[in-house]
Design a protein around this motif. Structure first.
Motif, PDB file in Angstrom:
ATOM      1  N   ALA A   1       3.867  -6.441   2.710  1.00 31.22           N
ATOM      2  CA  ALA A   1       3.394  -6.174   1.544  1.00 31.22           C
ATOM      3  C   ALA A   1       2.657  -6.406   1.759  1.00 31.22           C
ATOM      4  O   ALA A   1       1.904  -6.968   2.815  1.00 31.22           O
ATOM      5  CB  ALA A   1       3.558  -7.136  -0.166  1.00 31.22           C
ATOM      6  N   HIS A   2       1.148  -5.079   1.515  1.00 32.18           N
ATOM      7  CA  HIS A   2       0.458  -4.732   2.396  1.00 32.18           C
ATOM      8  C   HIS A   2      -0.782  -5.636   1.465  1.00 32.18           C
ATOM      9  O   HIS A   2      -1.673  -6.014   2.460  1.00 32.18           O
ATOM     10  CB  HIS A   2      -0.281  -3.361   1.733  1.00 32.18           C
ATOM     11  CG  HIS A   2      -2.181  -2.607   2.473  1.00 32.18           C
ATOM     12  ND1 HIS A   2      -1.268  -2.675   3.772  1.00 32.18           N
ATOM     13  CD2 HIS A   2      -2.583  -2.765   2.075  1.00 32.18           C
ATOM     14  CE1 HIS A   2      -2.871  -2.476   4.016  1.00 32.18           C
ATOM     15  NE2 HIS A   2      -3.347  -2.435   2.638  1.00 32.18           N
ATOM     16  N   TYR A   3      -0.862  -6.428   0.243  1.00 31.35           N
ATOM     17  CA  TYR A   3      -2.418  -6.945  -0.026  1.00 31.35           C
ATOM     18  C   TYR A   3      -2.088  -8.642   0.287  1.00 31.35           C
ATOM     19  O   TYR A   3      -1.121  -8.965  -0.590  1.00 31.35           O
ATOM     20  CB  TYR A   3      -2.331  -6.836  -1.171  1.00 31.35           C
ATOM     21  CG  TYR A   3      -2.351  -5.507  -1.681  1.00 31.35           C
ATOM     22  CD1 TYR A   3      -3.851  -4.632  -1.565  1.00 31.35           C
ATOM     23  CD2 TYR A   3      -1.807  -5.006  -2.568  1.00 31.35           C
ATOM     24  CE1 TYR A   3      -3.458  -2.924  -1.252  1.00 31.35           C
ATOM     25  CE2 TYR A   3      -1.942  -3.064  -2.946  1.00 31.35           C
ATOM     26  CZ  TYR A   3      -3.113  -2.227  -2.586  1.00 31.35           C
ATOM     27  OH  TYR A   3      -3.007  -1.753  -2.889  1.00 31.35           O
TER      28      TYR A   3
ATOM     29  N   GLY B   1       1.305  -1.108   6.149  1.00 32.86           N
ATOM     30  CA  GLY B   1       0.397  -0.343   5.557  1.00 32.86           C
ATOM     31  C   GLY B   1      -0.667   0.322   6.356  1.00 32.86           C
ATOM     32  O   GLY B   1      -1.497   0.132   7.155  1.00 32.86           O
ATOM     33  N   ASP B   2      -1.416   1.305   5.664  1.00 35.12           N
ATOM     34  CA  ASP B   2      -2.581   2.066   5.471  1.00 35.12           C
ATOM     35  C   ASP B   2      -2.722   2.285   7.753  1.00 35.12           C
ATOM     36  O   ASP B   2      -3.221   2.747   8.317  1.00 35.12           O
ATOM     37  CB  ASP B   2      -3.704   1.372   5.818  1.00 35.12           C
ATOM     38  CG  ASP B   2      -4.241   0.869   4.488  1.00 35.12           C
ATOM     39  OD1 ASP B   2      -4.009   1.771   3.448  1.00 35.12           O
ATOM     40  OD2 ASP B   2      -5.531   0.325   4.062  1.00 35.12           O
ATOM     41  N   ILE B   3      -1.219   2.630   7.561  1.00 37.01           N
ATOM     42  CA  ILE B   3      -1.236   3.104   8.754  1.00 37.01           C
ATOM     43  C   ILE B   3      -1.808   4.729   8.986  1.00 37.01           C
ATOM     44  O   ILE B   3      -2.553   5.125  10.305  1.00 37.01           O
ATOM     45  CB  ILE B   3       0.454   3.842   9.404  1.00 37.01           C
ATOM     46  CG1 ILE B   3       1.118   1.987   9.289  1.00 37.01           C
ATOM     47  CG2 ILE B   3       1.003   4.522  10.527  1.00 37.01           C
ATOM     48  CD1 ILE B   3      -0.054   1.177  10.205  1.00 37.01           C
TER      49      ILE B   3
ATOM     50  N   GLY C   1       0.405   1.199   2.084  1.00 34.31           N
ATOM     51  CA  GLY C   1      -0.817   0.367   2.136  1.00 34.31           C
ATOM     52  C   GLY C   1      -1.999   1.197   0.605  1.00 34.31           C
ATOM     53  O   GLY C   1      -1.271   2.048   0.493  1.00 34.31           O
ATOM     54  N   ASN C   2      -2.609   1.018   0.107  1.00 32.20           N
ATOM     55  CA  ASN C   2      -3.723   2.028  -0.573  1.00 32.20           C
ATOM     56  C   ASN C   2      -4.059   2.888  -0.214  1.00 32.20           C
ATOM     57  O   ASN C   2      -4.276   3.371  -0.968  1.00 32.20           O
ATOM     58  CB  ASN C   2      -4.843   0.456  -0.825  1.00 32.20           C
ATOM     59  CG  ASN C   2      -5.367   0.218   0.311  1.00 32.20           C
ATOM     60  OD1 ASN C   2      -5.119  -0.152   1.118  1.00 32.20           O
ATOM     61  ND2 ASN C   2      -7.484   0.899   0.113  1.00 32.20           N
ATOM     62  N   HIS C   3      -4.609   2.858   1.257  1.00 28.99           N
ATOM     63  CA  HIS C   3      -5.218   4.103   1.671  1.00 28.99           C
ATOM     64  C   HIS C   3      -4.365   5.395   2.080  1.00 28.99           C
ATOM     65  O   HIS C   3      -4.444   6.261   1.627  1.00 28.99           O
ATOM     66  CB  HIS C   3      -5.552   4.147   2.886  1.00 28.99           C
ATOM     67  CG  HIS C   3      -6.983   3.124   3.074  1.00 28.99           C
ATOM     68  ND1 HIS C   3      -7.964   4.368   3.229  1.00 28.99           N
ATOM     69  CD2 HIS C   3      -7.789   2.512   3.308  1.00 28.99           C
ATOM     70  CE1 HIS C   3      -9.545   3.588   2.841  1.00 28.99           C
ATOM     71  NE2 HIS C   3      -8.947   2.351   2.906  1.00 28.99           N
ATOM     72  N   GLU C   4      -2.927   5.320   1.674  1.00 29.14           N
ATOM     73  CA  GLU C   4      -1.739   6.431   1.871  1.00 29.14           C
ATOM     74  C   GLU C   4      -1.465   6.103   0.421  1.00 29.14           C
ATOM     75  O   GLU C   4      -0.887   7.738   0.126  1.00 29.14           O
ATOM     76  CB  GLU C   4      -0.416   5.710   2.647  1.00 29.14           C
ATOM     77  CG  GLU C   4      -0.052   5.790   3.704  1.00 29.14           C
ATOM     78  CD  GLU C   4      -0.274   4.265   4.139  1.00 29.14           C
ATOM     79  OE1 GLU C   4      -0.769   3.544   4.291  1.00 29.14           O
ATOM     80  OE2 GLU C   4       0.316   4.386   5.861  1.00 29.14           O
TER      81      GLU C   4
ATOM     82  N   SER D   1      -0.186  -2.716  11.346  1.00 24.10           N
ATOM     83  CA  SER D   1      -0.958  -2.306  10.211  1.00 24.10           C
ATOM     84  C   SER D   1      -1.988  -1.891  10.214  1.00 24.10           C
ATOM     85  O   SER D   1      -2.586  -2.222  11.234  1.00 24.10           O
ATOM     86  CB  SER D   1      -1.411  -3.799   9.519  1.00 24.10           C
ATOM     87  OG  SER D   1      -0.939  -4.466   8.766  1.00 24.10           O
ATOM     88  N   ASP D   2      -2.601  -1.268   9.292  1.00 19.22           N
ATOM     89  CA  ASP D   2      -4.105  -1.042   9.014  1.00 19.22           C
ATOM     90  C   ASP D   2      -4.610  -0.278  10.175  1.00 19.22           C
ATOM     91  O   ASP D   2      -5.797  -0.329  10.959  1.00 19.22           O
ATOM     92  CB  ASP D   2      -4.826  -2.124   8.972  1.00 19.22           C
ATOM     93  CG  ASP D   2      -4.726  -2.655   7.561  1.00 19.22           C
ATOM     94  OD1 ASP D   2      -5.372  -1.965   6.684  1.00 19.22           O
ATOM     95  OD2 ASP D   2      -3.639  -3.780   7.730  1.00 19.22           O
ATOM     96  N   LEU D   3      -3.902   0.291  10.706  1.00 23.35           N
ATOM     97  CA  LEU D   3      -4.197   1.947  12.088  1.00 23.35           C
ATOM     98  C   LEU D   3      -5.721   2.681  11.774  1.00 23.35           C
ATOM     99  O   LEU D   3      -6.353   3.221  12.117  1.00 23.35           O
ATOM    100  CB  LEU D   3      -2.542   2.414  12.729  1.00 23.35           C
ATOM    101  CG  LEU D   3      -2.985   3.119  13.541  1.00 23.35           C
ATOM    102  CD1 LEU D   3      -3.434   2.230  14.652  1.00 23.35           C
ATOM    103  CD2 LEU D   3      -1.402   3.592  13.823  1.00 23.35           C
TER     104      LEU D   3
ATOM    105  N   GLY E   1      -1.825  -7.027   5.571  1.00 24.66           N
ATOM    106  CA  GLY E   1      -2.666  -6.384   6.448  1.00 24.66           C
ATOM    107  C   GLY E   1      -3.864  -6.602   5.457  1.00 24.66           C
ATOM    108  O   GLY E   1      -3.920  -7.604   4.866  1.00 24.66           O
ATOM    109  N   HIS E   2      -4.082  -5.275   4.756  1.00 26.96           N
ATOM    110  CA  HIS E   2      -5.470  -4.988   4.376  1.00 26.96           C
ATOM    111  C   HIS E   2      -6.524  -5.764   4.745  1.00 26.96           C
ATOM    112  O   HIS E   2      -7.541  -4.850   4.329  1.00 26.96           O
ATOM    113  CB  HIS E   2      -5.054  -5.348   2.908  1.00 26.96           C
ATOM    114  CG  HIS E   2      -5.825  -4.490   1.760  1.00 26.96           C
ATOM    115  ND1 HIS E   2      -6.249  -3.347   2.137  1.00 26.96           N
ATOM    116  CD2 HIS E   2      -6.143  -5.705   0.505  1.00 26.96           C
ATOM    117  CE1 HIS E   2      -7.085  -3.255   0.769  1.00 26.96           C
ATOM    118  NE2 HIS E   2      -6.719  -4.621   0.001  1.00 26.96           N
ATOM    119  N   ALA E   3      -6.909  -6.877   4.915  1.00 35.12           N
ATOM    120  CA  ALA E   3      -8.123  -7.382   4.976  1.00 35.12           C
ATOM    121  C   ALA E   3      -8.782  -7.341   6.441  1.00 35.12           C
ATOM    122  O   ALA E   3      -9.856  -7.573   6.542  1.00 35.12           O
ATOM    123  CB  ALA E   3      -7.357  -9.419   5.266  1.00 35.12           C
TER     124      ALA E   3
HETATM  125 FE   LIG Z   1      -5.439  -1.548   2.811  1.00 34.72          FE
END
Ligand SMILES: [Fe+2]
Length: 268
Positions: free
Chosen positions: A173-175, A74-76, A104-107, A44-46, A194-196
């Motif tokens: 789910a990312h959040y 997410g946010d890979i 994730g949100n960054h994608e 996650s969050d790479l 992930g995300h946090a």
């Molecule tokens: Fe995120």
């Protein structure tokens, strides 16, 4: 007082300079809904982070655990940073392991998702946007972020819940802060989020994270396992490290390994 402040500053800079290395964190979940064990590796969050030449450090950590499947929560890929390290890792690992991927949100930013998901799909990665896939006796349900890339799913969680059966359902789910929403469907045995980023700073045994996006100060779901009635959530502390504005302190970037085990194996 002045001396104490100077001392605290020195401690801060020493800690900030210390590299908290990649850590493999393992969890076990027992259930009567499966008959054979399944081992999941969660990445996650790479955010395109560097893990050695040819991403060897991360690849070797994954190989050392021999997972049955890798899930990407997410946010890979990142909307700003260079994604070459992400590409190197995925291309190398996809020939060895099945992959399931949610955004994730960054994608989602700058309409990046259309490109990133196509790129992942071209590599042979299964991208999930509200679909459920049966895998080794469990069901993997994938809720991608959609719309503006914030805390919205455009119905994909509902779709996953509607189509989920009575077996062991894993929601990607990312959040993590949306756990109340995920649980409201009463369908998911395990949520992987992930995300946090682990709340960036930790004080072991005292503070599990100082600040996380969308949760603010002292986040409730910064990282770790959260057990509820008959279900639980695991929040990865993520893998982004060097390019954060605020360094990680006592907050190792982590590869998460989850063993889902038949209840009959408990205490055996
Ligand atoms: Fe995120």
């Amino acid at each position: 007082m002045k001396l104490l402040l100077i001392l605290l500053l020195i401690i801060f800079f020493i800690l900030a300079a210390v590299s908290f290395p990649l850590k493999t964190v393992s969890y076990e979940i027992f259930t009567d809904k499966i008959t054979k064990p399944v081992r999941i590796a969660q990445i996650s969050d790479l955010h395109g982070e560097y893990y050695g030449r040819d991403m060897k450090t991360l690849l070797e950590a994954v190989d050392a655990s021999s997972p049955d499947v890798i899930v990407l929560t997410g946010d890979i890929f990142d909307d700003v940073r260079d994604n070459e390290n992400t590409r190197i890792f995925l291309k190398a690992a996809v020939s060895e392991y099945p992959f399931f991927y949610v955004s994730g949100n960054h994608e989602m930013r700058k309409d990046g998702w259309a490109n990133f998901k196509q790129e992942a799909a071209d590599m042979g990665i299964t991208v999930l946007e509200g679909e459920n896939v049966g895998f080794m006796g469990i069901t993997i349900c994938g809720a991608s972020s959609t719309g503006d890339g914030r805390l919205t799913f455009d119905g994909s969680v509902e779709k996953c819940a509607k189509e989920a059966g009575n077996g062991f359902n894993v929601l990607l789910a990312h959040y993590p802060e949306k756990i109340g929403y995920y649980r409201s469907f009463g369908k998911f045995d395990l949520v992987l989020s992930g995300h946090a980023h682990g709340g960036q700073w930790r004080v072991p045994y005292l503070i599990n994270g100082l600040f996380s996006p969308d949760q603010g100060l002292f986040p409730e779901y910064a990282g770790g396992m959260y057990e509820f009635d008959d279900d639980c959530m695991i929040v990865s502390r993520g893998l982004s490290r060097t390019k954060n504005v605020i360094p990680r302190i006592f907050n190792n970037p982590e590869l998460v390994i989850i063993d889902i085990l038949p209840e009959s194996e408990e205490n055996s």
